[in-house]
Design a protein around this motif. Structure first.
Motif, PDB file in Angstrom:
ATOM      1  N   GLU A   1      42.149  39.408  40.870  1.00 19.01           N
ATOM      2  CA  GLU A   1      41.519  39.228  39.557  1.00 19.01           C
ATOM      3  C   GLU A   1      40.669  40.443  39.189  1.00 19.01           C
ATOM      4  O   GLU A   1      40.672  40.897  38.041  1.00 19.01           O
ATOM      5  N   ARG A   2      39.947  40.995  40.138  1.00 24.78           N
ATOM      6  CA  ARG A   2      39.105  42.169  39.891  1.00 24.78           C
ATOM      7  C   ARG A   2      39.982  43.358  39.477  1.00 24.78           C
ATOM      8  O   ARG A   2      39.669  44.065  38.522  1.00 24.78           O
TER       9      ARG A   2
ATOM     10  N   MET B   1      35.341  35.672  42.456  1.00 19.30           N
ATOM     11  CA  MET B   1      36.466  36.426  41.921  1.00 19.30           C
ATOM     12  C   MET B   1      37.161  37.127  43.097  1.00 19.30           C
ATOM     13  O   MET B   1      36.522  37.793  43.889  1.00 19.30           O
TER      14      MET B   1
ATOM     15  N   ARG C   1      42.941  43.232  38.113  1.00 23.07           N
ATOM     16  CA  ARG C   1      43.512  42.941  36.799  1.00 23.07           C
ATOM     17  C   ARG C   1      42.516  43.284  35.698  1.00 23.07           C
ATOM     18  O   ARG C   1      42.860  43.918  34.705  1.00 23.07           O
ATOM     19  N   ARG C   2      41.270  42.901  35.890  1.00 24.13           N
ATOM     20  CA  ARG C   2      40.242  43.204  34.882  1.00 24.13           C
ATOM     21  C   ARG C   2      40.005  44.705  34.754  1.00 24.13           C
ATOM     22  O   ARG C   2      39.842  45.225  33.655  1.00 24.13           O
TER      23      ARG C   2
END
Length: 52
Positions: free
Chosen positions: A5-6, A1, A8-9
C-alpha cells in the motif's frame, strides 16, 4: 499500512508530480486552476497561464 500500500501511494504521488508541467517563464511547477470555467495551468510564482 503494509509495504504494498505504501509503494502504491508513493507511485501515485510520483505520477502526479511527473504529469504537472513547469512554467515556461520561470520554471516553477505550475498548479491547476480554472478561469471562467476553463481548466488551465497557472504558475504560483509569476502568474503565467497555459491551457490544461
Amino acid at each position: 499500512m503494509d509495504d504494498l500500500e505504501r509503494h502504491r501511494r508513493l507511485r501515485l504521488e510520483r505520477d502526479a508530480l511527473l504529469s504537472t508541467p513547469n512554467c515556461p517563464t520561470c520554471l516553477q511547477q505550475m498548479e491547476p486552476a480554472e478561469i471562467d470555467g476553463v481548466p488551465v495551468w497557472r504558475c504560483p510564482e509569476c502568474g503565467a497561464e497555459r491551457p490544461a
